[in-house]
Design an enzyme around this catalytic site. Structure first.
Site, PDB file in Angstrom:
ATOM      1  N   ARG A  71       0.823  -1.211   0.000  1.00 15.59           N
ATOM      2  CA  ARG A  71       0.000   0.000   0.000  1.00 15.59           C
ATOM      3  C   ARG A  71       0.860   1.264   0.000  1.00 15.59           C
ATOM      4  NH1 ARG A  71      -3.550  -2.638   3.700  1.00 15.59           N
ATOM      5  NH2 ARG A  71      -3.116  -1.138   5.327  1.00 15.59           N
ATOM      6  N   TYR A  75       0.440   4.384  -2.581  1.00 13.85           N
ATOM      7  CA  TYR A  75       0.262   5.782  -2.187  1.00 13.85           C
ATOM      8  C   TYR A  75       1.308   6.673  -2.858  1.00 13.85           C
ATOM      9  CZ  TYR A  75      -2.786   3.744   1.335  1.00 13.85           C
ATOM     10  OH  TYR A  75      -3.771   3.035   1.963  1.00 13.85           O
ATOM     11  N   TYR A  97     -12.492   8.851  -0.607  1.00 10.80           N
ATOM     12  CA  TYR A  97     -13.527   8.264   0.255  1.00 10.80           C
ATOM     13  C   TYR A  97     -13.361   8.732   1.705  1.00 10.80           C
ATOM     14  CZ  TYR A  97     -15.605   4.271   2.832  1.00 10.80           C
ATOM     15  OH  TYR A  97     -16.311   3.468   3.690  1.00 10.80           O
TER      16      TYR A  97
END
Lengths: 251, 68
Positions: A71, A75, A97
């Site tokens: 992750r 990013y 979100y």
């Protein structure tokens, strides 16, 4: 006739909220509508469709996600894509979100990088899952205090905490998972239980909370105990609330 | 898997902005689903208390995480 003045490049990072459509603030919506280009990071289908209606110049950041990719790497790539759009000029809006600065490193990193490069850059808040949790579970963080951590970071650093205040652990359903997966199984729930048990005991209440994106379904609250966490159902969107240990009565 | 219909999207959007429609769905799901023009698996998913059926209809993967 002279050509229209070119708008200086700027970056606006906004949140879409947890509940699709209804939780987007007017100021976030305005930035989406006015942008020359919108990059978005949401996967709920209704929000995605709505973003494209608000501004047809919308592009998903979803292509950066591949199963098994770390992750942190995703990013970094996201920040690169956002800054790349900014370098092309115009008003760039990034819609993420929930709250765009909560569990969303790319939001903060892109604002900071843009400012370092001399661009105007701002983040506008969105409604986070913790905001929804306070409302749905009736928790006032100002009453006894509230400690809030990302679950994996909390466990890896064996964070100290005060059981007299509430404890909120974000992304507990992704505990110990560092790579992107379309679906997660928490890896270290036994270790988390072992870290919490000395302070609370195994019978202390623990609540697993999730707000669905659609109002057709009620908020999900699974009540268990610290000892029962190992077998509790979770998804990527589950947040853990451990209520404060009861205080002795104050006269 | 077929793409979710525009009717399903519209109904979910309306539900998120109209609490009276949510109350109607809870009281009489068949009427709300019929009025929205949903059919087949989408209609079944909306009637079901299991939210994963709805997510399956919309996203294919019921537990897929948002890409943030």
């Amino acid at each position: 006739m002279s050509p229209p003045a070119r708008v200086p490049a700027s970056l606006w990072v906004v949140g879409t909220g947890i509940r699709a459509v209804s939780q987007m603030t007017p100021e976030c919506r305005l930035q989406i509508e006015q942008a020359d280009r919108v990059l978005y990071g949401v996967s709920d289908a209704v929000t995605t469709g709505w973003l494209h209606e608000l501004n047809p110049r919308c592009e998903s950041l979803g292509t950066l996600y591949q199963a098994g990719r770390p992750r942190t790497d995703i990013y970094r790539a996201m920040v690169g894509r956002i800054l790349g759009a900014l370098h092309e000029g115009g008003r760039v809006c990034v819609a993420l979100y929930g709250h765009p600065g909560v569990c969303a490193r790319a939001g903060h990193d892109s604002v900071q990088q843009a400012r370092r490069e001399g661009f105007e850059a701002r983040m506008l808040p969105g409604i986070s899952c913790e905001d929804c949790l306070f409302a749905d579970l009736g928790l006032d963080p100002a009453a006894d205090g509230c400690q809030s951590h990302e679950a994996s970071v909390f466990l890896e650093r064996r964070m100290q905490f005060d059981p007299r205040a509430a404890l909120v652990l974000w992304q507990v359903g992704m505990l110990g998972c560092h790579d992107y997966q379309p679906r997660y199984t928490p890896q270290d729930m036994r270790l988390l239980t072992a870290h919490l048990q000395p302070a609370y005991g195994s019978e202390h209440e623990a609540l697993l909370y999730e707000l669905p994106s659609y109002a057709s379904h009620q908020p999900i609250v699974h009540r268990t105990t610290i000892g029962g966490l190992v077998d509790a159902p979770t998804t990527w969107a589950t947040t853990l609330l451990v209520p404060a240990r009861a205080q002795p009565h104050r006269p | 898997m077929p793409a979710p219909s525009a009717s399903l999207h519209q109904l979910l959007r309306n539900l998120n902005t109209d609490p009276t429609l949510v109350a109607r769905l809870q009281a009489d799901p068949d009427a709300v689903v019929a009025q929205a023009g949903l059919q087949g698996s989408e209609a079944d998913a909306m009637r079901s208390p299991d939210r994963y059926r709805l997510l399956q209809s919309l996203h294919g993967d019921a537990q897929a995480q948002p890409q943030k």
